[in-house]
Write a protein that holds these residues in place. Sequence first.
Motif, short mmCIF file in Angstrom:
data_model
loop_
_atom_site.label_atom_id
_atom_site.label_comp_id
_atom_site.label_asym_id
_atom_site.label_seq_id
_atom_site.Cartn_x
_atom_site.Cartn_y
_atom_site.Cartn_z
N ALA A 94 14.99 41.19 60.10
CA ALA A 94 16.26 41.31 60.83
C ALA A 94 16.98 42.60 60.47
O ALA A 94 17.51 43.31 61.33
N ASP A 95 17.00 42.94 59.19
CA ASP A 95 17.65 44.18 58.75
C ASP A 95 16.90 45.40 59.30
O ASP A 95 17.52 46.39 59.71
N ALA A 96 15.57 45.33 59.29
CA ALA A 96 14.77 46.44 59.80
C ALA A 96 15.02 46.66 61.30
O ALA A 96 14.89 47.78 61.79
N LEU A 97 15.38 45.58 62.00
CA LEU A 97 15.64 45.68 63.43
C LEU A 97 17.10 45.98 63.74
O LEU A 97 17.49 46.00 64.91
N GLY A 98 17.90 46.20 62.71
CA GLY A 98 19.29 46.59 62.92
C GLY A 98 20.20 45.46 63.34
O GLY A 98 21.19 45.68 64.04
N TYR A 99 19.90 44.22 62.91
CA TYR A 99 20.76 43.09 63.23
C TYR A 99 22.12 43.23 62.55
O TYR A 99 22.22 43.88 61.50
#
Length: 420
Positions: A333-338
Motif C-alpha cells: 500500500a505504501d509503495a502504491l502511494g496510499y
Amino acid sequence: MSVGEVAADVSAATQPEGIPSDYRAGFVAACRIDERLAQRYVAHTMIGDPLADQVIAFLSTLPPDQGQAMIRRGIETGAAGLADAPRVLRDFFAASEAVPAWFDAGATLPGCRAFHRHSQMFLGAFVAAVLIEGFSTLISKSFSITGRMVDQGVRRLKQNNRHVVEIFLPGGLERDGDGWALSVRIRLMHARIRQLLNVSEEWDRAAWGTPLSSAHIAYATAVFSGLLLKRVGMLGVTLTEEERQSFMMVWRYAGHLMGVAPDLLFEDEAGALRLCEIGGMCEPPPDFESQILANGLINSAPIVAGITEPRARRKLVRKIYGVSRGLIGDARADALGYPPRGRVGYLGAVRLKNRFDQMLWRMSPALERRSRAAQFQQMLEVSFYGQEGIDYRIAAHLHAEKDRLHTEKGRPHSETGGPS
C-alpha cells in the motif's frame, strides 16, 4: 523465437543477462525459491500469444468492418461458420472450441453457487485487492501507455466486472455462453494492443519484454483465482473444499480460453498461489504507473457503484482504501502511494459482518436467498452491459483518447477487456 527456445536460453544462462533488464534482480531472488518456475516465468515475459497474434496480424490487413465481421462470425458460429476464411482464423477458433480433458462443466456449479452467494465480497476483493495486485506488475506499462485504465477507468472496471459475472453464471463457459465469448474476445483484444505496443516507440522491449506478455496473462489469471480466494477469506468468507476446487476450475478454463500458455496455467489453488509468489518476486517493485492505476481504480469504484455525491463518494473511497490496505498489506500500500493508515479498522468490521451474515444464513435459508438476489442485482448494476450485446470491434489506435475521438465522430472502436 518459440517458447521452448526462450525457455532453453534462460535455463542455460548462469546469469540473467538474456532476460528483460527490469526483471533481472527479481529473477535472481526468485530462483533461490523455485528456479524452474522463475525460469519459466521470465521466459514467458518475452513472448505473447502466437496463435492470437497471427489472427490479429491477418485481420489488420482487412478493412475494419470486415475484420470485425470475421471476429463476430468466429465467436458466434465458430470454425464451422468460417469455411471460407483463411486457415489461421479457422485454426484459432477450432483450438478455442476444443475442450481440455480436465474440464468438467458440471464440476463448476458449486463454485458458481459460492460466487453468487458472496458476490458482493468477491467483487469487493476483486477491486480492492487483486486487480490492484495485478497492476503492481509491469503490466501497468501497457495500460498506462494506452490510457485504457486512466482515460476510461469506469468503463473498464465495469467490463472487468461483467466478465467475472458471466464466467460464473451456470453455463457461462459453454460454447454458446457469454462467458466463453467474452474470454475469447479478451484474448483477441490483448493481441491487438500487443501488436500496437510492439511497434510503438513508447515501449521499451529491452527493459520490459513483450507487452501484455504470456507471463502477465498467466499471472493475472492466477491472481484472479487463487489469490482472490485468499483475499475473500480475509474478508470473512468461508467456502468448502469442493467450492474452492470448483471456483478454481472456472478460472482455469477461463484462463485457457484467454490464451494462458499450458506450462503456466495452474492446476489448482496451490499452483496459482505459487505462480503469484514466484511471478511477483520476478516483477520489479511498483512504479509510478502502478500508483496511477491503483489509486485511479479505487477512486473510480464509487462512480461504478452509482455514488456521485462528493461527500458520500469521499467516504466510500476512504473505506475502500482502508479495506485495500488491510488486504494487500502496508508495504505494498505504501509503495502504491496510499494515504496513511486510518484509525478505523475497516477490514475487521467487514470480516465481522460477513461472519455474522453467514451465521444468519445457516439459521434462515430464506434470508440467504433474499441476500443472493439483492447481490445479483447489485452485481448487474456495477457491470457493463451495452444495448447491442457484446462489442466485437478492436482498437484502431494505441491510445484510448484517439479511439474516443473516433467514437465521437461516429467511428467507434472498442477498448480491450478482462483481467489485465
